[in-house]
Design a protein around this motif. Structure first.
Motif, PDB file in Angstrom:
ATOM      1  N   ASP A 138      -5.780  -0.623 -11.016  1.00 48.03           N
ATOM      2  CA  ASP A 138      -4.755  -0.403 -12.040  1.00 48.03           C
ATOM      3  C   ASP A 138      -3.623  -1.422 -11.907  1.00 48.03           C
ATOM      4  OD1 ASP A 138      -6.132   1.747 -13.062  1.00 48.03           O
ATOM      5  OD2 ASP A 138      -4.955   3.248 -11.974  1.00 48.03           O
ATOM      6  N   LYS A 160       1.233   6.420  -6.943  1.00 48.99           N
ATOM      7  CA  LYS A 160      -0.125   6.876  -7.306  1.00 48.99           C
ATOM      8  C   LYS A 160      -0.837   5.858  -8.203  1.00 48.99           C
ATOM      9  CE  LYS A 160       0.811  11.808  -6.822  1.00 48.99           C
ATOM     10  NZ  LYS A 160       2.067  11.780  -6.138  1.00 48.99           N
ATOM     11  N   LYS A 161      -0.796   4.590  -7.779  1.00 45.79           N
ATOM     12  CA  LYS A 161      -1.464   3.505  -8.509  1.00 45.79           C
ATOM     13  C   LYS A 161      -2.586   2.957  -7.647  1.00 45.79           C
ATOM     14  CE  LYS A 161       1.724   1.957 -11.830  1.00 45.79           C
ATOM     15  NZ  LYS A 161       1.481   1.556 -13.155  1.00 45.79           N
ATOM     16  N   SER A 162      -3.726   2.760  -8.264  1.00 44.75           N
ATOM     17  CA  SER A 162      -4.854   2.164  -7.545  1.00 44.75           C
ATOM     18  C   SER A 162      -4.720   0.647  -7.563  1.00 44.75           C
ATOM     19  CB  SER A 162      -6.173   2.575  -8.192  1.00 44.75           C
ATOM     20  OG  SER A 162      -6.326   1.925  -9.443  1.00 44.75           O
ATOM     21  N   ASP A 176       0.822  -1.215   0.000  1.00 49.01           N
ATOM     22  CA  ASP A 176       0.000   0.000   0.000  1.00 49.01           C
ATOM     23  C   ASP A 176       0.857   1.266   0.000  1.00 49.01           C
ATOM     24  OD1 ASP A 176       0.820  -0.720   2.573  1.00 49.01           O
ATOM     25  OD2 ASP A 176      -0.984   0.078   3.540  1.00 49.01           O
TER      26      ASP A 176
END
Length: 70
Positions: free
Chosen positions: A20, A15-17, A8
């Motif tokens: 994604d 900045k990756k979900s 996390d």
């Protein structure tokens, strides 16, 4: 504690979900979530390699060892 997964933290830095990353690594959202929430019992090297490639990081950026308290 043993092995702690800091996925996390790296995802936030890059900045990756979760969605994604799951799509990039070709892993189910459920399995990636288990890994991210430190509930996984194991991880394949091929999966770890794909995650590191997608997040442009080293395995040590994601995995951390903490000695278990007695």
């Amino acid at each position: 504690m043993g092995i702690i997964v800091n996925l996390d933290v790296m995802m936030a830095k890059r900045k990756k979900s979760l969605t994604d990353l799951a799509n990039e690594v070709d892993i189910t959202l459920a399995n990636l979530s288990i890994l991210k929430n430190n509930k996984a019992k194991a991880v394949r090297f091929s999966t770890l390699e794909a995650i590191c490639k997608a997040l442009d990081c080293q395995p040590g950026d994601i995995l951390q060892y903490e000695e278990e308290e007695e």
